[in-house]
Design an enzyme around this catalytic site. Structure first.
Site, PDB file in Angstrom:
ATOM      1  N   PRO A  23      53.896  32.004  21.690  1.00 56.24           N
ATOM      2  CA  PRO A  23      53.620  32.228  20.267  1.00 56.24           C
ATOM      3  C   PRO A  23      52.958  31.001  19.651  1.00 56.24           C
ATOM      4  CG  PRO A  23      55.963  31.799  20.626  1.00 56.24           C
ATOM      5  CD  PRO A  23      55.335  31.925  21.980  1.00 56.24           C
ATOM      6  N   ALA A  57      55.096  33.026  15.305  1.00 57.29           N
ATOM      7  CA  ALA A  57      56.310  33.040  14.487  1.00 57.29           C
ATOM      8  C   ALA A  57      56.012  33.823  13.211  1.00 57.29           C
ATOM      9  CB  ALA A  57      56.732  31.619  14.152  1.00 57.29           C
ATOM     10  N   GLN A  99      56.989  37.203  17.782  1.00 58.96           N
ATOM     11  CA  GLN A  99      58.146  36.321  17.592  1.00 58.96           C
ATOM     12  C   GLN A  99      58.631  36.466  16.147  1.00 58.96           C
ATOM     13  OE1 GLN A  99      57.590  31.991  17.322  1.00 58.96           O
ATOM     14  NE2 GLN A  99      59.150  31.744  18.905  1.00 58.96           N
ATOM     15  N   TYR A 181      64.115  25.408  13.658  1.00 62.19           N
ATOM     16  CA  TYR A 181      64.108  26.420  12.602  1.00 62.19           C
ATOM     17  C   TYR A 181      65.525  26.983  12.415  1.00 62.19           C
ATOM     18  CZ  TYR A 181      59.143  25.591  12.770  1.00 62.19           C
ATOM     19  OH  TYR A 181      57.916  24.965  12.721  1.00 62.19           O
ATOM     20  N   ARG A 228      63.947  32.557  22.204  1.00 56.53           N
ATOM     21  CA  ARG A 228      63.417  31.209  22.495  1.00 56.53           C
ATOM     22  C   ARG A 228      64.425  30.173  22.031  1.00 56.53           C
ATOM     23  NH1 ARG A 228      57.467  28.326  21.849  1.00 56.53           N
ATOM     24  NH2 ARG A 228      57.230  29.213  23.917  1.00 56.53           N
ATOM     25  N   LEU A 299      53.122  22.210  28.638  1.00 56.81           N
ATOM     26  CA  LEU A 299      52.185  21.502  29.509  1.00 56.81           C
ATOM     27  C   LEU A 299      52.134  22.111  30.914  1.00 56.81           C
ATOM     28  CD1 LEU A 299      52.641  17.822  28.265  1.00 56.81           C
ATOM     29  CD2 LEU A 299      50.694  19.363  27.871  1.00 56.81           C
ATOM     30  N   GLY A 321      50.501  27.794  26.027  1.00 51.09           N
ATOM     31  CA  GLY A 321      49.962  27.819  24.672  1.00 51.09           C
ATOM     32  C   GLY A 321      48.545  27.300  24.647  1.00 51.09           C
ATOM     33  N   ARG A 322      48.442  25.976  24.646  1.00 51.02           N
ATOM     34  CA  ARG A 322      47.139  25.369  24.404  1.00 51.02           C
ATOM     35  C   ARG A 322      46.108  25.687  25.474  1.00 51.02           C
ATOM     36  NH1 ARG A 322      50.082  19.816  23.156  1.00 51.02           N
ATOM     37  NH2 ARG A 322      51.499  20.851  24.631  1.00 51.02           N
TER      38      ARG A 322
HETATM   39  C1  LIG Z   1      48.694  25.935  17.507  1.00 52.76           C
HETATM   40  C2  LIG Z   1      50.127  26.044  17.951  1.00 52.76           C
HETATM   41  C3  LIG Z   1      51.008  26.838  17.231  1.00 52.76           C
HETATM   42  C4  LIG Z   1      52.339  27.010  17.666  1.00 52.76           C
HETATM   43  N1  LIG Z   1      53.167  27.893  17.011  1.00 52.76           N
HETATM   44  C5  LIG Z   1      54.363  28.225  17.557  1.00 52.76           C
HETATM   45  C6  LIG Z   1      55.108  29.321  17.055  1.00 52.76           C
HETATM   46  O1  LIG Z   1      54.663  30.079  16.189  1.00 52.76           O
HETATM   47  N2  LIG Z   1      56.334  29.555  17.608  1.00 52.76           N
HETATM   48  C7  LIG Z   1      56.828  28.786  18.632  1.00 52.76           C
HETATM   49  O2  LIG Z   1      57.937  29.033  19.097  1.00 52.76           O
HETATM   50  N3  LIG Z   1      56.098  27.773  19.157  1.00 52.76           N
HETATM   51  C8  LIG Z   1      54.877  27.503  18.664  1.00 52.76           C
HETATM   52  N4  LIG Z   1      54.103  26.549  19.259  1.00 52.76           N
HETATM   53  C9  LIG Z   1      54.569  25.944  20.520  1.00 52.76           C
HETATM   54  C10 LIG Z   1      54.007  26.741  21.705  1.00 52.76           C
HETATM   55  O3  LIG Z   1      54.523  28.066  21.732  1.00 52.76           O
HETATM   56  C11 LIG Z   1      54.343  26.042  23.036  1.00 52.76           C
HETATM   57  O4  LIG Z   1      55.734  26.062  23.205  1.00 52.76           O
HETATM   58  C12 LIG Z   1      53.827  24.611  23.081  1.00 52.76           C
HETATM   59  O5  LIG Z   1      52.489  24.540  22.618  1.00 52.76           O
HETATM   60  C13 LIG Z   1      53.910  24.006  24.472  1.00 52.76           C
HETATM   61  O6  LIG Z   1      53.158  24.753  25.377  1.00 52.76           O
HETATM   62  P1  LIG Z   1      51.660  24.263  25.858  1.00 52.76           P
HETATM   63  O7  LIG Z   1      51.820  22.874  26.396  1.00 52.76           O
HETATM   64  O8  LIG Z   1      51.279  25.278  26.903  1.00 52.76           O
HETATM   65  O9  LIG Z   1      50.765  24.324  24.654  1.00 52.76           O
HETATM   66  C14 LIG Z   1      52.793  26.333  18.812  1.00 52.76           C
HETATM   67  C15 LIG Z   1      51.906  25.493  19.497  1.00 52.76           C
HETATM   68  C16 LIG Z   1      50.594  25.365  19.105  1.00 52.76           C
HETATM   69  C17 LIG Z   1      49.656  24.501  19.918  1.00 52.76           C
END
Ligand SMILES: Cc1cc2nc3c(=O)[nH]c(=O)nc-3n(C[C@H](O)[C@H](O)[C@H](O)COP(=O)(O)O)c2cc1C
Length: 355
Positions: A23, A57, A99, A181, A228, A299, A321-322
């Site tokens: 998410p 979220a 989510q 949260y 989560r 990551l 995510g990223r």
């Molecule tokens: C732009 C952005 C928005 C995010 N929004 C949420 C969110 O809405 N809910 C959540 O649980 N985590 C959120 N995260 C965290 C990601 O879900 C993820 O756990 C985090 O980026 C680590 O994963 P990654 O290294 O693959 O990016 C967000 C991350 C990014 C980069």
């Protein structure tokens, strides 16, 4: 044989692979209503081969929003705007997830690209925030401690949002109990100093989450339900991996199907050193300790890395995510890199498939 690209079935619903979209808030909604941006953003990941696409979220009430630009599911107009987005995800072969969230004391904040920091003032479109205890997150406005009527209303809000999510066509719901949260605020002794049946011993701090799992399960009996967690506050005296494992076991008995294991976000003085796959050990500990399905996140950016952690039994799925933001076709590329044949390259893109 790839384990990453093997299907996985939860509560009778099958995801085509185990490389999923985490998410990610876009801070781009109007009155909680998702926009054209959300549609294009989320549909592209399904075209890109994701097994599950988890929408950001999404607030269960106006006070639950992190920022004024958050998406919501507290009105029928929001539900109706989500419906074509969920349909677009499903039409491209991914499971559509959302989510559901309440930001608690971290609500009513400026979005990251507003150029401002901290709490949005009441006179600027902000609102009073709610929490287990009247303890502010560092630099944010002080929240109001929820009374029992407020706790009951929060449970009802999650159930109503879950119903709307299913009516919008979402097949997976994730309850956001991570990243500092509201539900995480109840779980952690650093933010929950209540002296009633919602504070103190672990079963009390977990009570609100378990009530919400029950209520969502009642409102959406067939939905695949994720929770989560932040597995650690990364701060002395905080929420721990041991408590996460125990509560994941309880939530599983209450009807949750998979646990998405992240960490941090509760306090500003957390001490985290992120590196490749730095939260995978937490996911693995919950999987082994509670005997429940988990996804790992944080990551995880490469096909070989993701394949290995599934093959080694550290997690049942990977949320990224990223990497999906860098490459919305991450799964198509990962399958090619691993030499895995998949039959869901969009036919319009077949000419790009590596020979
Ligand atoms: C732009 C952005 C928005 C995010 N929004 C949420 C969110 O809405 N809910 C959540 O649980 N985590 C959120 N995260 C965290 C990601 O879900 C993820 O756990 C985090 O980026 C680590 O994963 P990654 O290294 O693959 O990016 C967000 C991350 C990014 C980069």
């Amino acid at each position: 044989m790839s384990t990453l690209f093997s299907p996985v079935t939860l509560r009778g619903l099958t995801a085509r692979n185990r490389l999923w979209v985490a998410p990610m808030c876009q801070y781009s909604a109007t009155d909680g209503v998702p926009q054209e941006w959300h549609h294009t953003h989320l549909a592209q990941f399904a075209s890109g081969g994701a097994g599950v696409v988890m929408a950001e979220a999404t607030a269960v009430s106006p006070a639950a929003r992190i920022s004024p630009e958050d998406t919501g599911l507290w009105t029928d107009a929001q539900r109706d705007a989500w419906a074509p987005i969920a349909a677009a995800i499903r039409a491209r072969g991914a499971l559509a997830g959302v989510q559901l969230a309440h930001a608690g004391r971290k609500a009513s904040t400026w979005s990251p690209f507003s150029g401002r920091r901290g709490s949005v003032g009441i006179d600027e479109g902000g609102w009073p925030t709610l929490a287990p205890s009247a303890m502010a997150f560092d630099g944010f406005a002080e929240p109001v401690a929820l009374d029992i009527a407020g706790i009951d209303a929060t449970v009802r809000d999650f159930a109503a949002a879950a119903r709307r999510a299913v009516d919008a066509g979402f097949q997976v719901i994730e309850i956001h109990a991570a990243h500092g949260y509201l539900l995480h605020q109840f779980l952690s002794p650093l933010s929950n100093q209540r002296e009633d049946e919602y504070g103190g011993p672990l079963e009390n701090r977990a009570r609100l989450l378990l009530r919400i799992v029950d209520a969502v399960r009642d409102a959406a009996p067939d939905v695949v339900l994720f929770v989560r967690f932040s597995a650690s506050d990364w701060a002395p005296g905080g929420w721990s991996i041991e408590e996460t494992t125990t509560v994941a076991g309880w939530a599983s008995e209450h009807g949750a199907d998979l646990f998405d294991i992240s960490s941090g976000g509760l306090v500003a003085h957390q001490s985290i050193v992120p590196g490749p796959g730095y939260q995978v050990g937490f996911a693995s500990a919950v999987r082994q300790g509670a005997g429940v399905p988990v996804s790992a996140v944080g990551l995880i950016t490469g096909a070989v890395q993701a394949e290995r952690l599934i093959a080694e039994g550290q997690a049942d799925a990977v949320m990224a995510g990223r990497e999906w933001l860098r490459d919305p076709h991450f799964a198509l590329r990962a399958a090619s890199e691993l030499g895995v044949e998949i039959d869901y390259w969009p036919k319009q893109y077949l000419r790009a498939r590596p020979a």
